[in-house]
Design a protein around this motif. Structure first.
Motif, PDB file in Angstrom:
ATOM      1  N   TYR A   1      39.806 -24.904   2.487  1.00 50.47           N
ATOM      2  CA  TYR A   1      38.390 -24.694   2.198  1.00 50.47           C
ATOM      3  C   TYR A   1      37.461 -25.140   3.328  1.00 50.47           C
ATOM      4  CZ  TYR A   1      40.197 -23.903  -2.459  1.00 50.47           C
ATOM      5  OH  TYR A   1      40.893 -23.414  -3.521  1.00 50.47           O
TER       6      TYR A   1
ATOM      7  N   GLN B   1      34.139 -27.852   3.339  1.00 50.60           N
ATOM      8  CA  GLN B   1      33.428 -28.071   2.076  1.00 50.60           C
ATOM      9  C   GLN B   1      33.332 -29.549   1.713  1.00 50.60           C
ATOM     10  OE1 GLN B   1      35.040 -25.752  -1.120  1.00 50.60           O
ATOM     11  NE2 GLN B   1      34.447 -23.812  -0.188  1.00 50.60           N
TER      12      GLN B   1
ATOM     13  N   HIS C   1      36.409 -29.515 -11.187  1.00 46.15           N
ATOM     14  CA  HIS C   1      35.111 -29.535 -10.523  1.00 46.15           C
ATOM     15  C   HIS C   1      35.057 -30.829  -9.720  1.00 46.15           C
ATOM     16  CE1 HIS C   1      33.207 -26.315 -12.984  1.00 46.15           C
ATOM     17  NE2 HIS C   1      34.190 -26.664 -13.799  1.00 46.15           N
TER      18      HIS C   1
ATOM     19  N   ASN D   1      32.189 -27.933  -5.948  1.00 45.98           N
ATOM     20  CA  ASN D   1      32.949 -26.692  -6.067  1.00 45.98           C
ATOM     21  C   ASN D   1      34.107 -26.937  -7.023  1.00 45.98           C
ATOM     22  OD1 ASN D   1      33.663 -24.041  -5.694  1.00 45.98           O
ATOM     23  ND2 ASN D   1      34.044 -24.204  -3.507  1.00 45.98           N
TER      24      ASN D   1
END
Length: 102
Positions: A23, A26, A53, A62
């Motif tokens: 990712y 992030q 989450h 995210n």
């Protein structure tokens, strides 16, 4: 480090990148240091089954799949302490909501 799975997932646990992280940055957005907290858990959802989450310390949030080894518990994370901390956080939130006017 221990990979977060649906069997050991604890709300309120601190997490970091896992071995299969894919990712980008992030976890470090908005000046974060790459430590996040598990804020929620999705199950029995056709699109996000067994996802969590995560809110990163920079404020970004995210969802991440638990079956893909994307997350690990933060170094030195005591899972018993995390469980107790999550229970204490929930108790404080319940008390706060009970005091707020409707």
């Amino acid at each position: 480090m221990t990979v977060v799975t649906k069997e050991n997932c604890i709300l309120g646990s601190e997490v970091v990148r896992g071995p299969r992280w894919c990712y980008g940055d992030q976890d470090r957005r908005y000046g974060g240091n790459g430590i996040g907290v598990i804020m929620g858990y999705e199950h029995n959802d056709p699109f996000h089954d067994d996802w969590v989450h995560v809110k990163w310390d920079g404020g970004y949030t995210n969802v991440y799949c638990l079956t893909e080894a994307h997350l690990c518990f933060a170094e030195g994370q005591d899972l018993a302490a995390a469980r107790a901390s999550a229970e204490e956080r929930k108790r404080r939130e319940d008390e706060r909501y009970a005091r707020e006017p409707i």
